[in-house]
Each structure stands twice: as C-alpha cells, then as structure tokens.
Design a protein around this motif. Structure first.
Motif, PDB file in Angstrom:
ATOM      1  N   GLY A  26       0.822  -1.214   0.000  1.00 57.57           N
ATOM      2  CA  GLY A  26       0.000   0.000   0.000  1.00 57.57           C
ATOM      3  C   GLY A  26       0.851   1.257   0.000  1.00 57.57           C
ATOM      4  O   GLY A  26       0.550   2.222  -0.710  1.00 57.57           O
ATOM      5  N   LEU A  27       1.924   1.267   0.789  1.00 56.25           N
ATOM      6  CA  LEU A  27       2.835   2.423   0.809  1.00 56.25           C
ATOM      7  C   LEU A  27       3.498   2.629  -0.545  1.00 56.25           C
ATOM      8  O   LEU A  27       3.640   3.765  -1.015  1.00 56.25           O
ATOM      9  CB  LEU A  27       3.904   2.238   1.888  1.00 56.25           C
ATOM     10  N   ASN A  29       2.309   1.757  -3.476  1.00 61.19           N
ATOM     11  CA  ASN A  29       1.288   2.294  -4.383  1.00 61.19           C
ATOM     12  C   ASN A  29       1.048   3.773  -4.123  1.00 61.19           C
ATOM     13  O   ASN A  29       0.903   4.565  -5.055  1.00 61.19           O
ATOM     14  CB  ASN A  29      -0.015   1.508  -4.254  1.00 61.19           C
ATOM     15  N   LEU A  30       1.011   4.142  -2.848  1.00 64.46           N
ATOM     16  CA  LEU A  30       0.830   5.542  -2.480  1.00 64.46           C
ATOM     17  C   LEU A  30       1.982   6.396  -3.003  1.00 64.46           C
ATOM     18  O   LEU A  30       1.765   7.474  -3.563  1.00 64.46           O
ATOM     19  CB  LEU A  30       0.710   5.676  -0.962  1.00 64.46           C
ATOM     20  N   ASP A  33       1.595   6.876  -6.714  1.00 66.17           N
ATOM     21  CA  ASP A  33       0.528   7.849  -6.987  1.00 66.17           C
ATOM     22  C   ASP A  33       1.009   9.273  -6.749  1.00 66.17           C
ATOM     23  O   ASP A  33       0.716  10.174  -7.538  1.00 66.17           O
ATOM     24  CB  ASP A  33      -0.697   7.570  -6.117  1.00 66.17           C
TER      25      ASP A  33
END
Length: 72
Positions: A26-27, A29-30, A33
């Motif tokens: 998740g990190l 992907n963040l 982004d």
C-alpha cells in the motif's frame, strides 16, 4: 523497491508478516501515486506559467503597436 517479508507458516507471526507485506504494498502504491500526481501538477504549473508569459508578451507587443501609432 522495498523487499517483502518471505512468509512461511500459518501461525500468528505469518499472519503478521502478511499484514506487513500488504502495508508495504500500500505504501509503495501511495508513493507511485504521489510521484505521478506531482508530475501532472508540474506540467499544469509549467503550462500556466507559459500562458502567463505569452499574455505579458502579447500585451507588451500590443502596447508597443498602440504607442507607435500615437507617436507618428
């Protein structure tokens, strides 16, 4: 890229490692982004500055033409 934890087993520690891997993903992907969006923001800012400079140039050019008409 951050290396994920190699998960072996089916106990609570393995479940925790899986959770850490999901958190890391998740990190990542963040971060991707944020990099993508900041690139888009930079493009928008550059385009806006170019339009502003062009507007100033055209205004100065128009003022020059008006002044030369009155000076004649």
């Amino acid at each position: 890229m951050i290396q994920k934890i190699d998960v072996k087993g089916k106990d609570e520690t393995a479940d925790l490692a899986k959770g850490v891997n999901i958190f890391i993903e998740g990190l990542q992907n963040l971060m991707r982004d944020i990099i993508r969006e900041s690139s888009e923001i930079n493009k928008i800012v550059l385009f806006t500055v170019m339009l502003y400079v062009e507007t100033i140039f055209l205004s100065a050019q128009g003022l020059y033409i008006i002044l030369t008409l009155f000076i004649r």
